[in-house]
Design a protein around this motif. Structure first.
Motif, short mmCIF file in Angstrom:
data_model
loop_
_atom_site.label_atom_id
_atom_site.label_comp_id
_atom_site.label_asym_id
_atom_site.label_seq_id
_atom_site.Cartn_x
_atom_site.Cartn_y
_atom_site.Cartn_z
N THR A 43 -3.32 9.93 18.19
CA THR A 43 -4.13 11.12 18.44
C THR A 43 -4.96 10.96 19.70
OG1 THR A 43 -4.28 11.51 16.05
CG2 THR A 43 -5.84 12.68 17.46
N TYR A 44 -5.56 9.78 19.88
CA TYR A 44 -6.35 9.47 21.08
C TYR A 44 -5.48 9.64 22.33
CZ TYR A 44 -8.43 6.42 24.64
OH TYR A 44 -8.93 5.90 25.82
N ASP A 45 -4.27 9.14 22.27
CA ASP A 45 -3.37 9.26 23.41
C ASP A 45 -3.06 10.72 23.70
OD1 ASP A 45 -1.43 7.96 25.34
OD2 ASP A 45 -0.04 9.12 24.14
N LEU A 46 -2.88 11.52 22.65
CA LEU A 46 -2.59 12.95 22.84
C LEU A 46 -3.77 13.69 23.46
CD1 LEU A 46 -0.56 13.98 19.67
CD2 LEU A 46 0.24 13.87 22.03
N ILE A 47 -5.00 13.28 23.13
CA ILE A 47 -6.19 13.91 23.71
C ILE A 47 -6.18 13.74 25.22
CG2 ILE A 47 -8.70 13.75 23.93
CD1 ILE A 47 -8.77 13.02 20.94
N THR A 48 -5.95 12.51 25.68
CA THR A 48 -5.94 12.25 27.12
C THR A 48 -4.79 12.99 27.81
OG1 THR A 48 -4.62 10.23 26.83
CG2 THR A 48 -7.01 9.99 26.79
N VAL A 49 -3.67 13.08 27.09
CA VAL A 49 -2.50 13.75 27.64
C VAL A 49 -2.75 15.26 27.78
CG1 VAL A 49 -0.16 14.47 27.06
CG2 VAL A 49 -0.78 12.08 26.90
N LEU A 50 -3.30 15.88 26.75
CA LEU A 50 -3.52 17.33 26.77
C LEU A 50 -4.57 17.73 27.80
CD1 LEU A 50 -3.34 18.11 22.95
CD2 LEU A 50 -1.67 18.71 24.70
N VAL A 51 -5.59 16.90 27.96
CA VAL A 51 -6.60 17.19 28.98
C VAL A 51 -5.97 17.15 30.37
CG1 VAL A 51 -8.69 16.31 30.10
CG2 VAL A 51 -8.59 16.49 27.62
N SER A 52 -5.10 16.16 30.58
CA SER A 52 -4.43 16.06 31.89
C SER A 52 -3.49 17.25 32.12
CB SER A 52 -3.65 14.75 31.99
OG SER A 52 -2.54 14.73 31.12
N LEU A 53 -2.97 17.84 31.05
CA LEU A 53 -2.11 19.02 31.16
C LEU A 53 -2.92 20.26 31.51
CD1 LEU A 53 0.51 20.67 30.73
CD2 LEU A 53 -0.10 20.77 28.31
N LEU A 54 -4.07 20.42 30.87
CA LEU A 54 -4.86 21.63 31.05
C LEU A 54 -5.51 21.71 32.44
CD1 LEU A 54 -6.67 21.81 27.58
CD2 LEU A 54 -4.93 23.38 28.45
N LEU A 55 -5.85 20.56 33.01
CA LEU A 55 -6.59 20.56 34.27
C LEU A 55 -5.89 21.35 35.37
CD1 LEU A 55 -8.61 17.63 35.73
CD2 LEU A 55 -7.13 18.94 37.24
N PRO A 56 -4.63 21.09 35.70
CA PRO A 56 -3.99 21.86 36.78
C PRO A 56 -3.84 23.34 36.45
CG PRO A 56 -2.37 20.46 35.69
CD PRO A 56 -3.72 20.04 35.19
N ALA A 57 -3.62 23.64 35.18
CA ALA A 57 -3.44 25.04 34.80
C ALA A 57 -4.74 25.82 34.97
CB ALA A 57 -2.95 25.13 33.36
N VAL A 58 -5.85 25.20 34.62
CA VAL A 58 -7.15 25.86 34.69
C VAL A 58 -7.64 26.01 36.13
CG1 VAL A 58 -9.61 25.60 34.12
CG2 VAL A 58 -7.86 25.19 32.38
N THR A 59 -7.48 24.97 36.92
CA THR A 59 -8.01 24.97 38.29
C THR A 59 -7.03 25.50 39.32
OG1 THR A 59 -7.24 22.71 38.73
CG2 THR A 59 -9.43 22.97 37.73
N LEU A 60 -5.79 25.76 38.91
CA LEU A 60 -4.71 26.15 39.84
C LEU A 60 -4.57 25.13 40.97
CD1 LEU A 60 -5.03 30.04 40.13
CD2 LEU A 60 -3.53 28.68 38.66
N GLN A 61 -4.95 23.90 40.67
CA GLN A 61 -4.83 22.77 41.60
C GLN A 61 -5.58 22.99 42.91
OE1 GLN A 61 -4.12 20.15 39.96
NE2 GLN A 61 -2.27 19.42 40.96
N ILE A 62 -6.63 23.80 42.86
CA ILE A 62 -7.37 24.09 44.08
C ILE A 62 -8.02 22.83 44.66
CG2 ILE A 62 -9.61 24.67 43.03
CD1 ILE A 62 -9.72 27.06 45.06
N GLN A 63 -8.25 21.82 43.79
CA GLN A 63 -8.82 20.57 44.28
C GLN A 63 -7.88 19.84 45.24
OE1 GLN A 63 -8.10 21.21 41.14
NE2 GLN A 63 -6.91 19.55 40.23
N THR A 64 -6.56 20.06 45.10
CA THR A 64 -5.63 19.44 46.04
C THR A 64 -5.75 20.08 47.42
OG1 THR A 64 -3.81 20.93 45.44
CG2 THR A 64 -4.00 18.88 44.19
#
Length: 471
Positions: A43-64
């Protein structure tokens, strides 16, 4: 300072910031695998994985876009502030909206854990954006120090919350939050980012320009996520969290190869972008491709040779099955490392749409193979689908990148090196003392053969520098 010297210097600085955190992660691994149940670790591993998935979708990768556009305006304080201001003007409100949605989507999760996941999510976005900004501002030292502080915090808080207080999954999540918070605080304070954010500079036109560059990176990031971690979701869905825990552990040591790749690629993106307009850019990219390929082959050989030792030292609990996934994952990580170099060339020429297309095709292949074969070959479906998708991604990019810059390849040399590495991977399956010794000797030989001259050059340069200081 010449291209090579600048690349080496930036790589060295970034290496400190990438290597030490990965080392800390491997010290944390025995704590997590011993004091969390397999279900909790999965479950811990899935938390880190899902957060890494949501980040680009939410920010539209504008940080790049922050990194790429700030490179072009270094030294122009007004333009730097304009870019940073508009990036946060977009990121902050979209992140808060996503945070509210995430909270209600996790209705099946315990209230405390739900709140902790949301806090970790927002902290991760803040750090991801800030690190891209400081890299664009050429503040690589600040980036590396922040990464080290975050890693040290993760290790210390893992000891406190998981080992000493035995808080289980809640403690492991608190560890992530506290460590990320320390990193965010340092990087905002040391890089003086708050003074660069000026509401008067908010401009829709600038935001649109940044998003025009960054949004094609979203499918690229999402597709990379699919290739890296969707395997774990498929494994969890078909085989349960225990199998996911085994697969997650199997990925830990092969991912060491990505330390060298990620570190170099961060410095390489900057170097490649600054060289892209030079007349000799194609020749430079060709020479660098050969150097990177040899370096990663040497590192790969050394890692697979030392896997029996690393596995015994770093993994606790009943995870023997994970060992036999590693040779396949090692080969996958090798091909992924080469795609990272080519990705830097795409970024240099702002070919983000093509970058996203290449990754998306590989991700589709990964998911199809994974789902269609997991019922027959079980956990091997995840590792084999990863390997095949990375081979396809690497091959496609090698061909596709030549549409906008002429990079030449020594195909004979490439095939011979890959064959040797494949043999070493095959030998590791036998896993007896003498075969492990043979692999160790081969690994050390490959590392010295491919990287001996580079290492000796660095040593001689350091000795000359010390000699001059002594005088």
């Amino acid at each position: 300072m010449g291209r090579g010297e600048k690349l080496v210097k930036n790589t060295f600085i970034l290496a400190i910031g990438n290597f030490l955190p990965r080392v800390a992660t491997f010290f944390v691994l025995p704590i997590l695998t011993e004091y969390l149940t397999k279900e909790e670790y999965g479950t811990y591993d899935l938390i880190t994985v899902l957060v890494s998935l949501l980040l680009p979708a939410v920010t539209l990768q504008i940080q790049t876009a922050a990194f790429r556009f700030l490179i072009e305006h270094r030294g122009n304080r007004e333009q730097e502030s304009r870019i940073v201001t508009n990036i946060y003007a977009f990121t902050i409100p979209t992140s808060l909206i996503a945070l509210i949605v995430l909270y209600f989507c996790l209705f099946k999760v315990e209230p405390l854990e739900r709140i902790l996941i949301c806090i970790y999510f927002i902290m991760d976005i803040l750090v991801a954006t800030a690190t891209q900004v400081v890299r664009g501002l050429a503040k690589n030292k600040e980036y590396s120090v922040s990464a080290i502080l975050g890693a040290a915090g993760r290790l210390i808080f893992a000891v406190v919350f998981v080992w000493i207080l035995r808080c289980g999954l809640v403690g492991a999540t608190l560890c992530l939050i506290a460590a990320t918070g320390i990193q965010a605080f340092f990087i905002f304070l040391k890089a003086d980012l708050l003074t660069m954010i000026r509401p008067s500079l908010i401009d829709k036109k600038t935001i649109k320009e940044l998003l025009a560059y960054s949004w094609p990176m979203v499918p690229n990031s999402m597709s990379l996520w699919v290739m890296r971690v969707s395997d774990r979701i498929v494994v969890t869905a078909f085989m349960g969290p225990v199998a996911n825990a085994v697969y997650s552990v199997a990925n830990k040591i092969p991912s060491l190869l990505t330390i060298a790749q990620t570190t170099f690629n961060m410095a390489w993106q900057e170097n490649a972008s600054m060289v892209s307009k030079d007349e000799d850019a194609p020749r430079y990219y060709t020479v660098m491709f050969g150097a990177v390929f040899d370096f990663m082959a040497g590192v790969f050989g050394l890692l697979i040779a030392t896997t029996p030792i690393l596995f015994a030292l770093l993994v606790r609990g009943d995870y023997d099955e994970a060992y036999y996934q590693m040779p396949i994952l090692f080969m996958g990580m090798f091909f992924f490392s080469i795609t990272g170099y080519l990705g830097g060339v795409y970024v240099a020429y702002k070919q983000t749409f093509s970058l996203g297309i290449t990754t998306t095709l590989a991700a589709v292949c990964n998911l199809v193979i994974d789902i269609s074969t997991i019922s027959f070959i079980h956990l091997y479906a995840a590792s084999l689908s990863t390997l095949i998708s990375y081979i396809l991604l690497c091959t496609y990019r090698m061909i596709n990148v030549r549409k906008f810059v002429e990079i030449k390849y020594d195909l004979k040399r490439i095939f011979i090196i890959i064959a040797i590495l494949a043999v070493m991977s095959g030998i590791s399956y036998i896993h007896t003392f003498w075969f492990d010794v043979i692999n160790f000797v081969l690994g050390v030989f490959l590392f010295v053969f491919f990287n001996g001259k580079v290492m000796m050059g660095l040593v001689n340069k350091l000795l000359k520098k010390k000699g001059k200081q002594a005088k």
